[in-house]
Structures are given as structure tokens and as C-alpha cells.
Design an enzyme around this catalytic site. Sequence first.
Site, mmCIF file in Angstrom:
data_model
loop_
_atom_site.group_PDB
_atom_site.id
_atom_site.type_symbol
_atom_site.label_atom_id
_atom_site.label_comp_id
_atom_site.label_asym_id
_atom_site.label_seq_id
_atom_site.Cartn_x
_atom_site.Cartn_y
_atom_site.Cartn_z
ATOM 1 N N ASP A 15 0.815 -1.220 0.000
ATOM 2 C CA ASP A 15 0.000 0.000 0.000
ATOM 3 C C ASP A 15 0.848 1.270 0.000
ATOM 4 O O ASP A 15 2.064 1.215 0.168
ATOM 5 C CB ASP A 15 -0.946 0.000 1.226
ATOM 6 C CG ASP A 15 -0.285 -0.597 2.465
ATOM 7 O OD1 ASP A 15 0.944 -0.472 2.609
ATOM 8 O OD2 ASP A 15 -0.998 -1.193 3.279
ATOM 9 N N ASP A 32 -7.676 -2.716 14.138
ATOM 10 C CA ASP A 32 -9.051 -2.998 13.686
ATOM 11 C C ASP A 32 -9.076 -4.189 12.718
ATOM 12 O O ASP A 32 -10.039 -4.362 11.979
ATOM 13 C CB ASP A 32 -9.664 -1.756 13.021
ATOM 14 C CG ASP A 32 -8.927 -1.343 11.760
ATOM 15 O OD1 ASP A 32 -7.881 -1.971 11.418
ATOM 16 O OD2 ASP A 32 -9.374 -0.393 11.087
ATOM 17 N N GLU A 44 -9.757 -2.030 5.280
ATOM 18 C CA GLU A 44 -10.397 -1.754 6.567
ATOM 19 C C GLU A 44 -11.654 -2.618 6.737
ATOM 20 O O GLU A 44 -12.127 -3.222 5.773
ATOM 21 C CB GLU A 44 -10.776 -0.264 6.632
ATOM 22 C CG GLU A 44 -9.579 0.699 6.517
ATOM 23 C CD GLU A 44 -8.725 0.757 7.784
ATOM 24 O OE1 GLU A 44 -8.853 -0.114 8.674
ATOM 25 O OE2 GLU A 44 -7.912 1.698 7.880
ATOM 26 N N HIS A 96 -7.298 -4.656 10.052
ATOM 27 C CA HIS A 96 -7.025 -4.455 8.613
ATOM 28 C C HIS A 96 -5.755 -5.202 8.200
ATOM 29 O O HIS A 96 -4.837 -5.405 9.001
ATOM 30 C CB HIS A 96 -6.951 -2.967 8.240
ATOM 31 C CG HIS A 96 -5.781 -2.199 8.764
ATOM 32 N ND1 HIS A 96 -5.903 -1.031 9.478
ATOM 33 C CD2 HIS A 96 -4.441 -2.417 8.676
ATOM 34 C CE1 HIS A 96 -4.707 -0.573 9.786
ATOM 35 N NE2 HIS A 96 -3.794 -1.390 9.316
HETATM 36 C C1 F6R Z 1 1.388 -1.250 5.988
HETATM 37 C C2 F6R Z 1 0.235 -2.150 6.102
HETATM 38 C C3 F6R Z 1 -0.588 -2.147 7.346
HETATM 39 C C4 F6R Z 1 0.279 -2.338 8.599
HETATM 40 C C5 F6R Z 1 -0.593 -2.267 9.860
HETATM 41 C C6 F6R Z 1 0.237 -2.433 11.119
HETATM 42 O O1 F6R Z 1 2.050 -1.432 4.768
HETATM 43 O O2 F6R Z 1 -0.085 -2.856 5.178
HETATM 44 O O3 F6R Z 1 -1.551 -3.160 7.281
HETATM 45 O O4 F6R Z 1 0.921 -3.587 8.524
HETATM 46 O O5 F6R Z 1 -1.248 -1.038 9.904
HETATM 47 O O6 F6R Z 1 1.111 -1.336 11.251
HETATM 48 P P1 F6R Z 1 2.235 -1.350 12.367
HETATM 49 O O7 F6R Z 1 3.203 -2.407 12.002
HETATM 50 O O8 F6R Z 1 2.863 0.032 12.266
HETATM 51 O O9 F6R Z 1 1.575 -1.603 13.677
#
Ligand code: F6R
Length: 243
Positions: free
Chosen positions: A67, A136, A143, A138
Site C-alpha cells: 500500500d 481494527d 479496513e 485491517h
Molecule cells: C502497511 C500495512 C498495514 C500495517 C498495519 C500495522 O504497509 O499494510 O496493514 O501492517 O497497519 O502497522 P504497524 O506495524 O505500524 O503496527
Amino acid sequence: MKIVIAKNYRNMSRLAADQVIEQIRNKPSSVLGLPTGHTPVELYHDLVLAYQQEIIRFKKIVTFNLDEYAGLESGDKRSYHTYMKTNLFNKIDIQSKNIHILDGATKNVKRECVRFESEISRAGGIDLLILGIGMDDHIGFNEPGSDFKSRTRLVKLAETTREANSKYFGSLKRTPTAALTVGIGTIMEAKKIILLADGKKKAEAIARAVNGKIDPQVPASILQKHPDCTFILDKGAAAKLKS
Ligand code: F6R
């Protein structure tokens, strides 16, 4: 899905690095799907070390990032382009033509998303996809409520996700409200998936994903259906799992 519980973040990262190293040694032209954020920082550190110690090379490796924030130029210091260069790409022998990251600043979102999907197909699909997870549930930036068949597209970020990432932008107000992300359908087509999570704040999300019912409100729950998915967790993230 398989669950591996490591004693701490360090060990979680080491176990994940071992899996990536094995993948690269078995297939030096592997196609990898990669996340950003806090979780994979030490994994990337370990991969850089393995490269410096000549255990693996990235010359033939192809990567696709999950992403990118909408509206950020690739050169922006908060972009995932910059994150990947800083944490991994500038420190290894990967060829720039083999790196794929969505262009968050594109004027033509539709074309950019179609291009990304077709490049994944042209590469032969993703061999090993690494995921983090949001509080959440995701995965990528899919989401709650995302369609399980969704493909690469523009999405609105949940407020909890914006809050969690606001530390990188100085304030919630300055945190992007949208992102380009691969879809859940795209993720589920990866041949092998490893999801990483550390810390107690991820424990509820992990318990819902592993023990709960498969529900689009819990995007990571669909991973229960993937034929080759391993969760590598530290003790904090595993704390609420039913044994
Ligand atoms: C980022 C991504 C997100 C993160 C998730 C956890 O490329 O795909 O799904 O893996 O938001 O983020 P952290 O590791 O910062 O807790």
C-alpha cells in the site's frame, strides 16, 4: 492457519527473517509482497544482515508493496517509497526495475491500480507475502467492511488507523485520509502468507482473526481460509488467543 509464538519482538523478527531467507534460497527469483510500518522494521534489518553476510542476494527478487498513502509523492519522507528505501532497498542489491510500489500521487487512480494488478500477474503472482495487522484487523489497508474479493483500489482509512499512524505526520489533522492498497482478493492469491504481530495492543485483533468467525468486519479473519498462512506473534500479541 499455523500459529507460532515467539518470546519477544526480536525473536518474532528473527523467525520471520528465517522464513524469508529460506524462500529466497529455494527460489532466488521469488516474488515477495511486503508491508511497512513498525512491525517489519527488525525483519528488514535481519534481511539486510543476511545480505551483508552473503547468505542471500536480491538480484533476481521482485517485490510488491501492499500500500501507499494517497496524495504523497514518492519522494516525501513519510511515503512508503521512502520507508522501503531507508529500511531495505538502499541496503541490498535489488534491481530498481523489480521494485513495485503504488504511486500515491497518481492523477489516474484507476489506471494505477490496474497497472499494479497486471504487474503482479505478469510476475507470476506473489510467492511469499508478509503482512502486518491493524488494531481494527485491517490487512494492507483493507479496513473492516472490505469485500473479501476486493482488488487494488483507493480506500478511506479508518479513524483508528489514522490515529495509529498520526505519529509519523505530526498530528491527526495532517495524517492522510485515504490510501491505495492491494485488495483482500489480491492478498489471498499469494502462494504463502506470513502475518506478523507484536505487542498487547494487537492481542484483541489477533484473537478475533484467529478464533472469531470469518467476517468482512474482521478483514484478517479471511486468512483462516488460506491454504498456507502462518501467524508469527510475540507473547503480547498472542495473549488473548484461546488455547
Ligand atoms: C502497511 C500495512 C498495514 C500495517 C498495519 C500495522 O504497509 O499494510 O496493514 O501492517 O497497519 O502497522 P504497524 O506495524 O505500524 O503496527
